[in-house]
Design a protein around this motif. Sequence first.
Motif, PDB file in Angstrom:
ATOM      1  N   GLY A 174       0.833  -1.207   0.000  1.00 48.29           N
ATOM      2  CA  GLY A 174       0.000   0.000   0.000  1.00 48.29           C
ATOM      3  C   GLY A 174       0.866   1.255   0.000  1.00 48.29           C
ATOM      4  O   GLY A 174       0.575   2.247  -0.678  1.00 48.29           O
ATOM      5  N   ILE A 175       1.952   1.217   0.757  1.00 48.65           N
ATOM      6  CA  ILE A 175       2.880   2.362   0.793  1.00 48.65           C
ATOM      7  C   ILE A 175       3.606   2.473  -0.550  1.00 48.65           C
ATOM      8  O   ILE A 175       3.743   3.565  -1.106  1.00 48.65           O
ATOM      9  CB  ILE A 175       3.882   2.216   1.964  1.00 48.65           C
ATOM     10  N   ALA A 176       4.035   1.334  -1.088  1.00 52.93           N
ATOM     11  CA  ALA A 176       4.704   1.341  -2.405  1.00 52.93           C
ATOM     12  C   ALA A 176       3.793   1.957  -3.456  1.00 52.93           C
ATOM     13  O   ALA A 176       4.222   2.776  -4.282  1.00 52.93           O
ATOM     14  CB  ALA A 176       5.102  -0.080  -2.806  1.00 52.93           C
ATOM     15  N   ASN A 177       2.515   1.593  -3.408  1.00 56.04           N
ATOM     16  CA  ASN A 177       1.552   2.116  -4.384  1.00 56.04           C
ATOM     17  C   ASN A 177       1.419   3.640  -4.259  1.00 56.04           C
ATOM     18  O   ASN A 177       1.324   4.346  -5.263  1.00 56.04           O
ATOM     19  CB  ASN A 177       0.188   1.451  -4.194  1.00 56.04           C
ATOM     20  N   ALA A 178       1.439   4.125  -3.033  1.00 54.04           N
ATOM     21  CA  ALA A 178       1.362   5.579  -2.832  1.00 54.04           C
ATOM     22  C   ALA A 178       2.643   6.254  -3.335  1.00 54.04           C
ATOM     23  O   ALA A 178       2.602   7.335  -3.923  1.00 54.04           O
ATOM     24  CB  ALA A 178       1.133   5.895  -1.354  1.00 54.04           C
ATOM     25  N   LEU A 179       3.776   5.603  -3.115  1.00 51.11           N
ATOM     26  CA  LEU A 179       5.056   6.194  -3.536  1.00 51.11           C
ATOM     27  C   LEU A 179       5.176   6.276  -5.058  1.00 51.11           C
ATOM     28  O   LEU A 179       6.011   7.023  -5.576  1.00 51.11           O
ATOM     29  CB  LEU A 179       6.226   5.369  -2.981  1.00 51.11           C
ATOM     30  N   ALA A 180       4.348   5.500  -5.742  1.00 55.85           N
ATOM     31  CA  ALA A 180       4.432   5.455  -7.208  1.00 55.85           C
ATOM     32  C   ALA A 180       4.198   6.818  -7.857  1.00 55.85           C
ATOM     33  O   ALA A 180       4.617   7.041  -8.986  1.00 55.85           O
ATOM     34  CB  ALA A 180       3.436   4.438  -7.751  1.00 55.85           C
ATOM     35  N   VAL A 181       3.548   7.728  -7.159  1.00 57.04           N
ATOM     36  CA  VAL A 181       3.314   9.046  -7.767  1.00 57.04           C
ATOM     37  C   VAL A 181       4.414  10.056  -7.409  1.00 57.04           C
ATOM     38  O   VAL A 181       4.279  11.234  -7.687  1.00 57.04           O
ATOM     39  CB  VAL A 181       1.934   9.647  -7.410  1.00 57.04           C
ATOM     40  N   GLU A 182       5.484   9.573  -6.800  1.00 55.71           N
ATOM     41  CA  GLU A 182       6.630  10.436  -6.454  1.00 55.71           C
ATOM     42  C   GLU A 182       6.205  11.592  -5.550  1.00 55.71           C
ATOM     43  O   GLU A 182       6.434  12.763  -5.873  1.00 55.71           O
ATOM     44  CB  GLU A 182       7.267  11.040  -7.717  1.00 55.71           C
ATOM     45  N   PRO A 183       5.598  11.271  -4.414  1.00 59.90           N
ATOM     46  CA  PRO A 183       5.124  12.357  -3.550  1.00 59.90           C
ATOM     47  C   PRO A 183       6.253  13.045  -2.783  1.00 59.90           C
ATOM     48  O   PRO A 183       7.349  12.499  -2.659  1.00 59.90           O
ATOM     49  CB  PRO A 183       4.207  11.627  -2.564  1.00 59.90           C
ATOM     50  N   ARG A 184       5.955  14.231  -2.273  1.00 58.98           N
ATOM     51  CA  ARG A 184       6.837  14.884  -1.288  1.00 58.98           C
ATOM     52  C   ARG A 184       6.302  14.624   0.109  1.00 58.98           C
ATOM     53  O   ARG A 184       7.024  14.654   1.079  1.00 58.98           O
ATOM     54  CB  ARG A 184       6.836  16.414  -1.496  1.00 58.98           C
ATOM     55  N   LEU A 185       4.995  14.460   0.176  1.00 63.62           N
ATOM     56  CA  LEU A 185       4.355  14.212   1.469  1.00 63.62           C
ATOM     57  C   LEU A 185       3.461  12.989   1.346  1.00 63.62           C
ATOM     58  O   LEU A 185       2.651  12.906   0.419  1.00 63.62           O
ATOM     59  CB  LEU A 185       3.532  15.425   1.889  1.00 63.62           C
ATOM     60  N   ILE A 186       3.647  12.059   2.272  1.00 68.00           N
ATOM     61  CA  ILE A 186       2.824  10.848   2.243  1.00 68.00           C
ATOM     62  C   ILE A 186       2.072  10.735   3.573  1.00 68.00           C
ATOM     63  O   ILE A 186       2.649  10.930   4.638  1.00 68.00           O
ATOM     64  CB  ILE A 186       3.691   9.600   1.929  1.00 68.00           C
ATOM     65  N   MET A 187       0.776  10.477   3.475  1.00 70.02           N
ATOM     66  CA  MET A 187      -0.051  10.334   4.673  1.00 70.02           C
ATOM     67  C   MET A 187      -0.389   8.854   4.838  1.00 70.02           C
ATOM     68  O   MET A 187      -0.959   8.244   3.931  1.00 70.02           O
ATOM     69  CB  MET A 187      -1.338  11.142   4.528  1.00 70.02           C
ATOM     70  N   LEU A 188      -0.025   8.297   5.984  1.00 64.35           N
ATOM     71  CA  LEU A 188      -0.198   6.865   6.212  1.00 64.35           C
ATOM     72  C   LEU A 188      -1.290   6.650   7.254  1.00 64.35           C
ATOM     73  O   LEU A 188      -1.177   7.131   8.382  1.00 64.35           O
ATOM     74  CB  LEU A 188       1.117   6.256   6.718  1.00 64.35           C
ATOM     75  N   ASP A 189      -2.339   5.935   6.868  1.00 66.55           N
ATOM     76  CA  ASP A 189      -3.444   5.703   7.798  1.00 66.55           C
ATOM     77  C   ASP A 189      -3.264   4.329   8.453  1.00 66.55           C
ATOM     78  O   ASP A 189      -3.509   3.303   7.844  1.00 66.55           O
ATOM     79  CB  ASP A 189      -4.795   5.792   7.077  1.00 66.55           C
ATOM     80  N   GLU A 190      -2.825   4.346   9.699  1.00 67.06           N
ATOM     81  CA  GLU A 190      -2.588   3.141  10.499  1.00 67.06           C
ATOM     82  C   GLU A 190      -1.690   2.133   9.783  1.00 67.06           C
ATOM     83  O   GLU A 190      -2.085   0.993   9.523  1.00 67.06           O
ATOM     84  CB  GLU A 190      -3.930   2.517  10.903  1.00 67.06           C
ATOM     85  N   PRO A 191      -0.450   2.549   9.500  1.00 68.54           N
ATOM     86  CA  PRO A 191       0.445   1.690   8.717  1.00 68.54           C
ATOM     87  C   PRO A 191       0.825   0.379   9.399  1.00 68.54           C
ATOM     88  O   PRO A 191       1.163  -0.569   8.710  1.00 68.54           O
ATOM     89  CB  PRO A 191       1.695   2.567   8.511  1.00 68.54           C
ATOM     90  N   VAL A 192       0.767   0.307  10.725  1.00 68.61           N
ATOM     91  CA  VAL A 192       1.166  -0.950  11.373  1.00 68.61           C
ATOM     92  C   VAL A 192      -0.019  -1.695  12.003  1.00 68.61           C
ATOM     93  O   VAL A 192       0.177  -2.658  12.747  1.00 68.61           O
ATOM     94  CB  VAL A 192       2.303  -0.753  12.416  1.00 68.61           C
ATOM     95  N   ALA A 193      -1.241  -1.283  11.649  1.00 71.00           N
ATOM     96  CA  ALA A 193      -2.425  -1.941  12.225  1.00 71.00           C
ATOM     97  C   ALA A 193      -2.408  -3.439  11.924  1.00 71.00           C
ATOM     98  O   ALA A 193      -2.168  -3.848  10.790  1.00 71.00           O
ATOM     99  CB  ALA A 193      -3.693  -1.312  11.664  1.00 71.00           C
ATOM    100  N   GLY A 194      -2.651  -4.229  12.933  1.00 66.61           N
ATOM    101  CA  GLY A 194      -2.762  -5.674  12.761  1.00 66.61           C
ATOM    102  C   GLY A 194      -1.449  -6.396  12.536  1.00 66.61           C
ATOM    103  O   GLY A 194      -1.446  -7.560  12.147  1.00 66.61           O
ATOM    104  N   MET A 195      -0.346  -5.706  12.757  1.00 67.68           N
ATOM    105  CA  MET A 195       0.950  -6.342  12.502  1.00 67.68           C
ATOM    106  C   MET A 195       1.550  -6.947  13.755  1.00 67.68           C
ATOM    107  O   MET A 195       1.339  -6.445  14.858  1.00 67.68           O
ATOM    108  CB  MET A 195       1.937  -5.313  11.946  1.00 67.68           C
ATOM    109  N   ASN A 196       2.332  -7.991  13.541  1.00 63.88           N
ATOM    110  CA  ASN A 196       3.077  -8.550  14.677  1.00 63.88           C
ATOM    111  C   ASN A 196       4.313  -7.672  14.916  1.00 63.88           C
ATOM    112  O   ASN A 196       4.633  -6.813  14.091  1.00 63.88           O
ATOM    113  CB  ASN A 196       3.422 -10.023  14.417  1.00 63.88           C
TER     114      ASN A 196
END
Length: 255
Positions: A159-181
């Motif tokens: 999901g983060i890789a997909n967002a990075l595909a547009v070459e952003p300067r600012l990335i907003m991450l909504d609960e990036p570690v939710a449900g992770m061990n």
Amino acid sequence: MALLEARALVKRFGGLVAVNNVDLDVEAGEIRGIIGPNGAGKTTLFNLVSGALRLSSGTITFNGEVISGRKPSHIAKAGLVRTFQRNAMFPNYTVLENVLLSRHTQIEETLFKAIFGTDREEEERNRARAREILEFLELDIYANEQAENLAHGHQRLLGIANALAVEPRLIMLDEPVAGMNPTETAMVTDHIRRLRDEWNMTVILVEHDMRTVMEICEYITVINFGSKLMEGTPKEVSQNPEVIEAYLGSEEIDI
Ligand SMILES: Nc1ncnc2c1ncn2[C@@H]1O[C@H](COP(=O)(O)OP(=O)(O)OP(=O)(O)O)[C@@H](O)[C@H]1O
Ligand SMILES: [Mg+2]
């Protein structure tokens, strides 16, 4: 001038004020945390900034340009993108295809253009860049795997890789570690820090996992019932009685 300047943001859903007069300034190069109880308005705030939801009132400036009222594709092109709270990917496509498709679907306004709009050279550049993104996030070994077959942590990273595909300067991450061990959490936390340190990315993250927020954010904004409760360093926030009352006290969180 901050990279992102949001002024007096308001979002009403019928009678409910989901975001109530929120100001938000984020400097270039910052990793900003946004915390608050369930339903506080964090995701709605992301949707307003990314253009997915229309503001009831307020103004948002990004990199000196007024972006409020603009389409998400315009905002993405200007360099501001977000990820989604749930897994957002193209499950039946490979990991590499996901990143390529994401670039098009986030920037292009029509599906036709997304599918037929690029020439061969541009496509090759995009492909090379997609591979760099996957390498950066250590997803390159899965490039030809079907996205839906990845482990949960890797799906979220995609999901983060997909967002990075547009070459952003600012990335907003909504609960990036939710449900992770813990292992997955450490991996994603490390990648978020590297995005800032090595790729000069500005990051805003919404997260319930306090350990992660306290560890990687220099500055934290606390939202409660749609309003900003306070802002401060992790230490200031975790020691603020109002925050403890409104949020931390209501959960069994060890900080
Ligand atoms: N499209 C919508 N229509 C109506 N109400 C909505 C809509 N989206 C969100 N809300 C309401 O707005 C409020 C804020 O929701 P939001 O999803 O922004 O909270 P959140 O802080 O992201 O919560 P969580 O931590 O659970 O993800 C909630 O009361 C929610 O029910
Ligand atoms: Mg949310």
